[in-house]
Design a protein around this motif. Sequence first.
Motif, mmCIF file in Angstrom:
data_model
loop_
_atom_site.group_PDB
_atom_site.id
_atom_site.type_symbol
_atom_site.label_atom_id
_atom_site.label_comp_id
_atom_site.label_asym_id
_atom_site.label_seq_id
_atom_site.Cartn_x
_atom_site.Cartn_y
_atom_site.Cartn_z
ATOM 1 N N GLU A 173 0.829 -1.208 0.000
ATOM 2 C CA GLU A 173 0.000 0.000 0.000
ATOM 3 C C GLU A 173 0.862 1.255 0.000
ATOM 4 O O GLU A 173 0.541 2.249 -0.674
ATOM 5 C CB GLU A 173 -0.935 -0.006 1.210
ATOM 6 N N LEU A 174 1.943 1.238 0.754
ATOM 7 C CA LEU A 174 2.850 2.386 0.768
ATOM 8 C C LEU A 174 3.453 2.625 -0.611
ATOM 9 O O LEU A 174 3.517 3.759 -1.084
ATOM 10 C CB LEU A 174 3.955 2.173 1.806
ATOM 11 N N ILE A 175 3.895 1.555 -1.269
ATOM 12 C CA ILE A 175 4.466 1.693 -2.606
ATOM 13 C C ILE A 175 3.409 2.154 -3.592
ATOM 14 O O ILE A 175 3.650 3.025 -4.430
ATOM 15 C CB ILE A 175 5.107 0.365 -3.051
ATOM 16 N N GLU A 176 2.199 1.607 -3.482
ATOM 17 C CA GLU A 176 1.112 1.978 -4.393
ATOM 18 C C GLU A 176 0.771 3.457 -4.283
ATOM 19 O O GLU A 176 0.524 4.133 -5.288
ATOM 20 C CB GLU A 176 -0.126 1.135 -4.088
ATOM 21 N N CYS A 177 0.768 3.987 -3.063
ATOM 22 C CA CYS A 177 0.328 5.368 -2.840
ATOM 23 C C CYS A 177 1.458 6.391 -2.890
ATOM 24 O O CYS A 177 1.217 7.548 -3.254
ATOM 25 C CB CYS A 177 -0.376 5.470 -1.486
ATOM 26 N N CYS A 178 2.660 5.997 -2.514
ATOM 27 C CA CYS A 178 3.738 6.979 -2.324
ATOM 28 C C CYS A 178 4.865 6.866 -3.334
ATOM 29 O O CYS A 178 5.734 7.743 -3.383
ATOM 30 C CB CYS A 178 4.316 6.840 -0.910
ATOM 31 N N TRP A 179 4.886 5.812 -4.124
ATOM 32 C CA TRP A 179 5.897 5.659 -5.167
ATOM 33 C C TRP A 179 5.198 5.505 -6.501
ATOM 34 O O TRP A 179 3.999 5.239 -6.564
ATOM 35 C CB TRP A 179 6.776 4.443 -4.896
#
Length: 224
Positions: A173-179
Amino acid sequence: MRVLVVEDDERLGVEVAAGLRYAGFAVDLAGHLADADFKISVNTYDCLVIDRGLPDGDGLHLVAAHRAAGHRVPVLMLTARDGLADRIAGFENGADDYLVKPFALPELTARVRALCRRREHPAPARLRLGDIDIDLPRRRVQRAGILRSLTPKEFAVLELLATRAGSVVTRSELIECCWDEMAEPASNVVDAVIAQLRRKLGAPPVIETVRGAGFMIGGEPFGP
């Protein structure tokens, strides 16, 4: 926050993407409608920035089709078509904002940020978690009244964790939203940013690692 820029002018697309990334957004690029349509179908975006004059058609047709399908992601039309009829057509077909070329990158960034924050139930401008104060519009973080200097990526990760305080946020989720799509999910990029955040925010630590699941900030965020 993740943005898709649909622009067939490669130089301009790269410049816009670089400016938005510098401001803390994750940015994907598409040069024609088919590519944009595919990326929208497989990724979740907080905002679309779409040119009208694309090699395989009018970007407005893409907006109208996705609105007809029930998609509600905010759309900024970025185009050289500056006539009144063009602007009206943009809004009537589902665009949320319309910016004419040439434009100033800081204005584009501000408009994209405003669209990303547009929600059915708008989020507060500030979040507080214990002695941590997060000023979202100004992209500033203080702890115990002391300003903490974060990179745009660190701020993006903290913002996501803070808005979902009390819930686990997975690495995916972090990669999906922030990268963006150039990120390598198998790398330790998330762990490196989390480690930097912990160091900069200081003691006592507020970001918890939930083994096998992801990361979490405890408690509930609240406005001023």
